[in-house]
Write an enzyme that holds these catalytic residues in place. Structure first.
Site, PDB file in Angstrom:
ATOM      1  N   SER A  28       4.075   2.972   5.691  1.00 19.89           N
ATOM      2  CA  SER A  28       4.689   1.857   6.867  1.00 19.89           C
ATOM      3  C   SER A  28       3.965   1.229   7.860  1.00 19.89           C
ATOM      4  O   SER A  28       2.837   1.088   7.328  1.00 19.89           O
ATOM      5  CB  SER A  28       6.222   2.350   7.382  1.00 19.89           C
TER       6      SER A  28
ATOM      7  N   HIS B 220      12.222   2.370   3.045  1.00 16.34           N
ATOM      8  CA  HIS B 220      13.184   2.347   4.263  1.00 16.34           C
ATOM      9  C   HIS B 220      14.461   2.233   3.975  1.00 16.34           C
ATOM     10  O   HIS B 220      15.430   1.587   4.674  1.00 16.34           O
ATOM     11  CB  HIS B 220      12.757   1.081   4.659  1.00 16.34           C
TER      12      HIS B 220
ATOM     13  N   TYR C  80       6.781   3.408  12.193  1.00 16.45           N
ATOM     14  CA  TYR C  80       7.268   2.947  13.577  1.00 16.45           C
ATOM     15  C   TYR C  80       8.424   3.732  14.156  1.00 16.45           C
ATOM     16  O   TYR C  80       8.839   3.488  15.232  1.00 16.45           O
ATOM     17  CB  TYR C  80       7.723   1.434  13.571  1.00 16.45           C
TER      18      TYR C  80
ATOM     19  N   ASP D 225      12.978  -3.255  -0.520  1.00 19.59           N
ATOM     20  CA  ASP D 225      12.702  -2.392   0.804  1.00 19.59           C
ATOM     21  C   ASP D 225      13.333  -3.417   2.059  1.00 19.59           C
ATOM     22  O   ASP D 225      12.819  -4.739   1.893  1.00 19.59           O
ATOM     23  CB  ASP D 225      11.371  -2.267   1.096  1.00 19.59           C
TER      24      ASP D 225
END
Length: 350
Positions: A211, A321, A127, A293
């Protein structure tokens, strides 16, 4: 909370499954508290399959119809800019006709020598978006395309907003208008463009995504028979019944809060659950899933792996992340394991 170390232990399970452990420590308690963003789950708990997510009765009908509407047939595209070539590849920025009814941007890498092409690779993104190709992900014998999902490239005039917290809610009032439907459909369309530009890539067409791109890839893969294998890194959107119970730092938090205020949106999310879609994937899949995460619930990542019914391999990541040395090692390991997976002879996956 102590981060997991970055040692590697390769352990094979029975049958077609294989697990590569980025860490084997299992001494951390599991907690489902929605207030603990950095909950570190034990490997033992995560390797225990959760109950399967509920799914809409017409899930297959919806996605087959979406593929027929947007994934079949030719896709218009044109080169818009030549980028610096590498020793092995020509690199171009292109524009193609998105399923969202607007121009989409992608980056195309084709080997200089057509005779060198042995594989094709469609590469999704997180993203954070995409503004350039990742040259290190493309071997010398591979033609690759890096599409930007509708709306994720800033200043492109899309009807979908670029900000992740807004993009993840765009069109969520109805399954036909939700942004993720078009993101998955553009995976198919990007594959069509790649095979038009490099027909020899059809011999072994693979998908790689992390992701956001991993979750979208899981949604796209069951319906497109052109793909040979896939690698999903810290895949998002897995098992909404689980991920909606836990506060996170990513776009999932925007979804969690939205569903609290608009519970009717939960029905729409049932059509966009990566763990539900994963049940339908028949090609071999490598999954890299993290035990820690803050953005994508590890239980949802592992749920995607557990849902797969075909040949599969698992890399257990120390984290996802996050920044720092362990994160860099974890990322590098996951990429190497994915590359090794794509290079395996077919008889090694049986």
């Amino acid at each position: 909370m102590h981060p997991l170390c970055d040692s590697v232990n390769g352990n094979a399970t029975s049958g077609a499954d294989s697990v590569d452990h980025a860490d084997s420590r299992e001494d951390h308690a599991v907690t489902n508290s929605p207030s603990e963003e950095l909950t570190e789950y034990s490997v033992t708990a995560l390797l225990t399959p959760p109950g399967p997510p509920e799914e809409p009765a017409d899930f297959d009908e919806f996605w087959r119809g979406t593929f027929e509407a947007y994934g079949a047939g030719r896709v218009g595209w044109e080169a818009t800019r030549d980028l610096d070539a590498t020793e092995t590849h020509q690199v171009r920025q292109i524009r193609f006709d998105s399923s969202a009814g607007e121009p989409a941007v992608a980056f195309l890498m084709v080997p200089r020598l057509e005779a060198a092409i042995r594989r094709g690779l469609v590469i999704g993104h997180g993203y954070g978006g995409r503004t350039a190709p990742d040259l290190d992900q493309v071997p010398a014998d591979t033609a690759a395309i890096f599409p930007a999902a509708p709306g994720t490239l800033p200043n492109t005039g899309s009807r979908f907003p670029a900000l992740p917290d807004e993009h993840v809610l765009a069109g969520i009032a109805h399954r036909d208008t939700y942004s993720h439907r078009f993101a998955a459909a553009d995976v198919w369309r990007a594959a069509t463009v790649l095979l038009d530009a490099a027909p020899a890539a059809a011999a072994a067409l693979d998908f790689s995504g992390g992701s956001f791109g991993g979750g979208i890839g899981a949604m796209a893969l069951p319906w497109d028979a052109r793909f040979r294998r896939a690698s999903l890194d810290v895949p998002s959107f897995g098992h909404h019944a689980i991920r909606l119970t836990r506060r996170c730092t990513g776009s999932g938090e925007a979804v969690r809060q939205h569903v609290q205020e608009h519970p009717e949106a939960r029905e729409v999310l049932g059509y966009f659950d990566a763990a539900v879609a994963a049940r339908r994937i028949r090609v071999p899949v490598h999954v890299a899933a993290a035990v820690l995460d803050p953005a994508v619930d590890p239980r949802g990542q592992f749920a995607v792996f557990h849902a797969l019914t075909g040949p599969k391999r698992l890399t257990v990541r120390a984290n996802g992340h996050l920044d720092g040395q362990i994160a860099e090692v974890s990322e590098r390991m996951a990429r190497q394991h994915a590359a090794d997976f794509f290079a395996l002879p077919d008889d090694r996956l049986a």
